[in-house]
Design an enzyme around this catalytic site. Structure first.
Site, PDB file in Angstrom:
ATOM      1  N   ASP A 258      28.422  29.081  50.704  1.00 41.07           N
ATOM      2  CA  ASP A 258      27.248  28.800  49.872  1.00 41.07           C
ATOM      3  C   ASP A 258      27.612  28.638  48.398  1.00 41.07           C
ATOM      4  O   ASP A 258      26.764  28.751  47.520  1.00 41.07           O
ATOM      5  CB  ASP A 258      26.169  29.885  50.051  1.00 41.07           C
ATOM      6  CG  ASP A 258      26.685  31.256  49.686  1.00 41.07           C
ATOM      7  OD1 ASP A 258      27.905  31.389  49.452  1.00 41.07           O
ATOM      8  OD2 ASP A 258      25.867  32.192  49.626  1.00 41.07           O
TER       9      ASP A 258
ATOM     10  N   HIS B 139      51.255  12.777  40.132  1.00 35.03           N
ATOM     11  CA  HIS B 139      49.957  13.461  40.180  1.00 35.03           C
ATOM     12  C   HIS B 139      50.103  14.937  40.521  1.00 35.03           C
ATOM     13  O   HIS B 139      49.298  15.509  41.255  1.00 35.03           O
ATOM     14  CB  HIS B 139      49.017  12.753  41.162  1.00 35.03           C
ATOM     15  CG  HIS B 139      48.545  11.421  40.655  1.00 35.03           C
ATOM     16  ND1 HIS B 139      47.975  10.457  41.449  1.00 35.03           N
ATOM     17  CD2 HIS B 139      48.568  10.889  39.414  1.00 35.03           C
ATOM     18  CE1 HIS B 139      47.676   9.396  40.724  1.00 35.03           C
ATOM     19  NE2 HIS B 139      48.029   9.632  39.477  1.00 35.03           N
TER      20      HIS B 139
ATOM     21  N   ASP C  76      49.335  16.242  31.253  1.00 40.07           N
ATOM     22  CA  ASP C  76      48.391  15.116  31.296  1.00 40.07           C
ATOM     23  C   ASP C  76      47.023  15.745  31.515  1.00 40.07           C
ATOM     24  O   ASP C  76      46.717  16.207  32.615  1.00 40.07           O
ATOM     25  CB  ASP C  76      48.782  14.185  32.448  1.00 40.07           C
ATOM     26  CG  ASP C  76      47.886  12.960  32.539  1.00 40.07           C
ATOM     27  OD1 ASP C  76      46.780  12.964  31.950  1.00 40.07           O
ATOM     28  OD2 ASP C  76      48.295  11.989  33.214  1.00 40.07           O
TER      29      ASP C  76
ATOM     30  N   ASP D 252      41.922  11.200  28.073  1.00 41.43           N
ATOM     31  CA  ASP D 252      43.066  11.218  28.993  1.00 41.43           C
ATOM     32  C   ASP D 252      44.340  11.153  28.154  1.00 41.43           C
ATOM     33  O   ASP D 252      44.728  10.072  27.706  1.00 41.43           O
ATOM     34  CB  ASP D 252      42.918   9.998  29.924  1.00 41.43           C
ATOM     35  CG  ASP D 252      43.980   9.945  31.004  1.00 41.43           C
ATOM     36  OD1 ASP D 252      44.782  10.883  31.120  1.00 41.43           O
ATOM     37  OD2 ASP D 252      44.000   8.923  31.727  1.00 41.43           O
TER      38      ASP D 252
ATOM     39  N   HIS E 140      54.389   3.016  37.528  1.00 45.82           N
ATOM     40  CA  HIS E 140      52.943   2.837  37.385  1.00 45.82           C
ATOM     41  C   HIS E 140      52.655   1.836  36.271  1.00 45.82           C
ATOM     42  O   HIS E 140      53.564   1.373  35.593  1.00 45.82           O
ATOM     43  CB  HIS E 140      52.247   4.183  37.133  1.00 45.82           C
ATOM     44  CG  HIS E 140      52.714   4.911  35.902  1.00 45.82           C
ATOM     45  ND1 HIS E 140      52.361   4.523  34.624  1.00 45.82           N
ATOM     46  CD2 HIS E 140      53.491   6.018  35.758  1.00 45.82           C
ATOM     47  CE1 HIS E 140      52.891   5.362  33.752  1.00 45.82           C
ATOM     48  NE2 HIS E 140      53.596   6.282  34.407  1.00 45.82           N
TER      49      HIS E 140
ATOM     50  N   HIS F 147      44.794   1.988  32.067  1.00 45.99           N
ATOM     51  CA  HIS F 147      43.604   1.687  32.861  1.00 45.99           C
ATOM     52  C   HIS F 147      42.406   1.744  31.941  1.00 45.99           C
ATOM     53  O   HIS F 147      42.476   2.340  30.857  1.00 45.99           O
ATOM     54  CB  HIS F 147      43.466   2.701  34.010  1.00 45.99           C
ATOM     55  CG  HIS F 147      43.624   4.139  33.576  1.00 45.99           C
ATOM     56  ND1 HIS F 147      42.609   4.854  33.001  1.00 45.99           N
ATOM     57  CD2 HIS F 147      44.692   4.982  33.591  1.00 45.99           C
ATOM     58  CE1 HIS F 147      43.050   6.075  32.706  1.00 45.99           C
ATOM     59  NE2 HIS F 147      44.311   6.178  33.049  1.00 45.99           N
TER      60      HIS F 147
ATOM     61  N   HIS G  44      39.475   6.767  35.403  1.00 50.58           N
ATOM     62  CA  HIS G  44      39.905   5.408  35.770  1.00 50.58           C
ATOM     63  C   HIS G  44      38.612   4.608  35.852  1.00 50.58           C
ATOM     64  O   HIS G  44      37.963   4.546  36.892  1.00 50.58           O
ATOM     65  CB  HIS G  44      40.648   5.402  37.108  1.00 50.58           C
ATOM     66  CG  HIS G  44      41.929   6.191  37.053  1.00 50.58           C
ATOM     67  ND1 HIS G  44      42.601   6.608  38.160  1.00 50.58           N
ATOM     68  CD2 HIS G  44      42.673   6.627  36.000  1.00 50.58           C
ATOM     69  CE1 HIS G  44      43.696   7.271  37.796  1.00 50.58           C
ATOM     70  NE2 HIS G  44      43.749   7.304  36.492  1.00 50.58           N
TER      71      HIS G  44
ATOM     72  N   GLU H 221      49.890   4.326  28.473  1.00 45.44           N
ATOM     73  CA  GLU H 221      50.623   5.480  28.999  1.00 45.44           C
ATOM     74  C   GLU H 221      51.910   5.135  29.733  1.00 45.44           C
ATOM     75  O   GLU H 221      52.063   5.403  30.920  1.00 45.44           O
ATOM     76  CB  GLU H 221      49.707   6.275  29.928  1.00 45.44           C
ATOM     77  CG  GLU H 221      49.021   5.455  31.018  1.00 45.44           C
ATOM     78  CD  GLU H 221      48.211   6.352  31.965  1.00 45.44           C
ATOM     79  OE1 GLU H 221      48.793   7.313  32.484  1.00 45.44           O
ATOM     80  OE2 GLU H 221      47.014   6.075  32.163  1.00 45.44           O
TER      81      GLU H 221
ATOM     82  N   TYR I 227      60.579   8.292  34.693  1.00 48.35           N
ATOM     83  CA  TYR I 227      60.744   9.445  35.570  1.00 48.35           C
ATOM     84  C   TYR I 227      62.070   9.276  36.313  1.00 48.35           C
ATOM     85  O   TYR I 227      62.210   8.342  37.113  1.00 48.35           O
ATOM     86  CB  TYR I 227      59.572   9.516  36.566  1.00 48.35           C
ATOM     87  CG  TYR I 227      58.239   9.292  35.879  1.00 48.35           C
ATOM     88  CD1 TYR I 227      57.551  10.350  35.285  1.00 48.35           C
ATOM     89  CD2 TYR I 227      57.710   7.999  35.750  1.00 48.35           C
ATOM     90  CE1 TYR I 227      56.351  10.132  34.609  1.00 48.35           C
ATOM     91  CE2 TYR I 227      56.519   7.778  35.072  1.00 48.35           C
ATOM     92  CZ  TYR I 227      55.844   8.842  34.511  1.00 48.35           C
ATOM     93  OH  TYR I 227      54.676   8.622  33.835  1.00 48.35           O
TER      94      TYR I 227
ATOM     95  N   ARG J 261      56.065  11.085  29.978  1.00 49.08           N
ATOM     96  CA  ARG J 261      54.967  10.121  29.818  1.00 49.08           C
ATOM     97  C   ARG J 261      54.303  10.442  28.486  1.00 49.08           C
ATOM     98  O   ARG J 261      54.204  11.614  28.100  1.00 49.08           O
ATOM     99  CB  ARG J 261      53.966  10.215  30.968  1.00 49.08           C
ATOM    100  CG  ARG J 261      52.768   9.281  30.807  1.00 49.08           C
ATOM    101  CD  ARG J 261      51.956   9.060  32.095  1.00 49.08           C
ATOM    102  NE  ARG J 261      51.287  10.229  32.593  1.00 49.08           N
ATOM    103  CZ  ARG J 261      51.688  10.948  33.638  1.00 49.08           C
ATOM    104  NH1 ARG J 261      52.782  10.599  34.295  1.00 49.08           N
ATOM    105  NH2 ARG J 261      51.019  12.003  34.030  1.00 49.08           N
TER     106      ARG J 261
ATOM    107  N   GLU K 105      50.708   9.357  26.577  1.00 48.37           N
ATOM    108  CA  GLU K 105      49.451   8.648  26.869  1.00 48.37           C
ATOM    109  C   GLU K 105      48.437   8.875  25.762  1.00 48.37           C
ATOM    110  O   GLU K 105      48.161  10.009  25.377  1.00 48.37           O
ATOM    111  CB  GLU K 105      48.877   9.155  28.197  1.00 48.37           C
ATOM    112  CG  GLU K 105      47.517   8.569  28.538  1.00 48.37           C
ATOM    113  CD  GLU K 105      47.039   8.934  29.930  1.00 48.37           C
ATOM    114  OE1 GLU K 105      47.408  10.014  30.436  1.00 48.37           O
ATOM    115  OE2 GLU K 105      46.281   8.127  30.511  1.00 48.37           O
TER     116      GLU K 105
HETATM  117  N1  GLY Z   1      45.435  11.372  34.401  1.00 48.63           N
HETATM  118  C1  GLY Z   1      45.381  10.237  35.189  1.00 48.63           C
HETATM  119  C2  GLY Z   1      45.982   9.098  34.513  1.00 48.63           C
HETATM  120  O1  GLY Z   1      46.647   9.250  33.520  1.00 48.63           O
HETATM  121  O2  GLY Z   1      45.769   7.975  34.881  1.00 48.63           O
HETATM  122 MN    MN Z   2      45.583   7.732  32.356  1.00 46.53          MN
HETATM  123 MN    MN Z   3      46.509  10.820  32.160  1.00 46.63          MN
END
Ligand code: GLY
Ligand code: MN
Ligand code: MN
Length: 444
Positions: free
Chosen positions: A39, A243, A260, A271, A350, A354, A361, A384, A388, A406, A408
């Site tokens: 619940d 991720h 991140d 982000d 990647h 985005h 996203h 970003e 890696y 990374r 970003e």
């Molecule tokens: N945190 C997700 C991305 O950077 O796209």
């Molecule tokens: Mn991002």
């Molecule tokens: Mn991110």
């Protein structure tokens, strides 16, 4: 608290209705409450499309737009006031509040929707809805349509066209208004402050979750209800898991930590990623990779302006990173060939960013008519790039393995280029090392 003014929701509804075909109706449900266990419920987060058009924060609601309807174009079905339930769960707007505080022309109890909505749909040619994203609601919609069909012999006219609302609505959401940019700036400011705090707190022997706690502290203190997505706090080789969310490893002397994370303000995301040394000082290899990613990001910013297309920033990062990996001896060959064969993807798998908005996203097409979308003022996006180096990569010298970086930031396209919303976090090696050194001196 900085938030979207009520008047803006009305403008959005008008703008959407102006694009709908004559004699049509749009129907959108609020997000369902998600059960966490037994619940216990997850913290409620309104559906982004529903929020965009209503600002109405409650579950069990349905928004209806009928352009040109004489008795009111905007109808909200929502929960009734209920003293007993409100005592346990909190206040409800009720139908009066929906009209008074949320601009509805008409409001009905959600429990009456089966009796009322078929009558509102009847006689309209087209129904706009977010088909496919909420199967339960789709089923309800078909039931309401079938009610009308069952009365066809009495002269009832069921609609004969169903249109996906996404195309119109998501294109609107892609262009951020001044008020939206203001809210996004605030989300970015708080998130930047959270990254600064995590940098200052960083010490060997702590856990990844110790830094996550520093982030959460700043998010909540700044008024954010929740992070915009699960925070990634990835130390050492975990930084190579894109991720990563376990956030429970020990921070080790000599390792990098990649964070991140960003918070959400009034349903707008930020982000941010920064990568720094746990002990406050980059090693030679960490610094080399870091500065290469930073150079890639700088090259990307230069490709974000009106009339440049979506992919230009990404292409710029690929070029800088590939060239740099060759210079460092991590890739061998001609830069152009390595780009053509996508050899860089072993390190940079990647895209450079985005769309960013109510969803981290965010919605909006990246291609139009088969071509990359051309950037326009008000579009918000992340930048970003990352590198890696897998701990298992046998093709590179051991000293490089397990390094993941990374960087970003969030930007919004302006007339002359772009505004970086997330400037509040240090980014160069010198700036980050100075901030961390200062925090250590103060703590000592
Ligand atoms: N945190 C997700 C991305 O950077 O796209
Ligand atoms: Mn991002
Ligand atoms: Mn991110």
């Amino acid at each position: 608290m900085i938030h979207i003014p009520k008047s803006e929701y009305g403008r959005r509804r008008k703008a959407l209705m102006a694009q709908m075909e004559p004699n049509s109706i749009a129907i959108l449900p609020a997000a369902a409450v998600a059960i966490r266990n037994r619940d216990v419920e997850h913290v409620y987060r309104q559906d982004s499309d529903f929020q965009y058009l209503s600002g109405f924060p409650e579950p069990q609601a349905v928004l209806v737009l009928i352009p040109g309807r004489v008795h009111g174009e905007y109808i909200l079905f929502c929960r009734e006031r209920n003293a007993e339930r409100e005592l346990w769960d909190g206040l409800r707007a009720g139908q009066e509040g929906a009209i008074r505080d949320f601009g509805a022309d008409d409001a009905f109890p959600i429990t009456d929707i089966d009796d009322i909505l078929p009558g509102l749909i009847e006689g309209r040619d087209r129904v706009y809805s977010a088909m496919g994203s909420n199967p339960e609601f789709d089923r309800h919609l078909m039931e309401w349509i079938n009610v009308i069909r069952s009365k066809a012999n009495l002269g009832a006219q069921p609609p004969n066209e169903f249109v996906a609302l996404d195309h119109l609505l998501h294109d609107m959401r892609l262009y951020k208004s001044a008020a939206e940019v203001k809210v996004m700036r605030e989300a970015a400011r708080i998130s930047a402050q959270a990254h600064v705090r995590a940098m200052q707190a960083s010490r060997a022997g702590l856990h990844e979750f110790s830094l996550e706690a520093e982030l959460d502290y700043e998010f909540r203190k700044g008024g954010a209800k929740m992070p915009a997505y699960g925070s990634i706090v990835a130390a050492g080789r975990n930084s190579c898991i894109l991720h990563y969310q376990q956030n429970d490893a020990v921070l080790k002397d000599g390792d990098l930590v990649l964070i991140d994370a960003g918070c959400e303000i009034d349903c707008y995301a930020s982000d941010i990623t920064r990568t720094w040394p746990v002990n406050g000082k980059y090693s030679a290899e960490q610094k080399a990779i870091y500065e290469l990613v930073l150079a890639a990001q700088e090259a990307a910013f230069a490709e974000i302006a009106p009339n440049k297309h979506w992919n230009q920033a990404h292409e710029a990062t690929v070029r800088v990173i590939t060239r740099g990996l060759v210079e460092l001896g991590l890739l061998q060959g001609e830069v152009d060939e390595l780009i053509a064969s996508e050899a860089y993807k072993a390190f940079y798998m990647h895209r450079a960013g985005h769309w960013l908005g109510m969803d981290v996203h965010d919605v909006g097409e990246y291609r139009v008519g088969g071509e990359w979308r051309v950037l326009e003022v008000g579009m918000a996006l992340t930048v970003e790039p990352g590198i890696y180096i897998s701990p298992n990569n046998q093709n590179v010298a051991k000293k490089w393995r397990g390094i993941g970086v990374r960087i970003e930031d969030d930007v919004v396209v302006t007339k002359t280029g772009c505004e970086i919303l997330t400037k509040g976090v240090p980014k160069t090696v010198a700036e980050i090392e100075a901030l961390m050194a200062q925090a250590r001196t103060q703590a000592a």
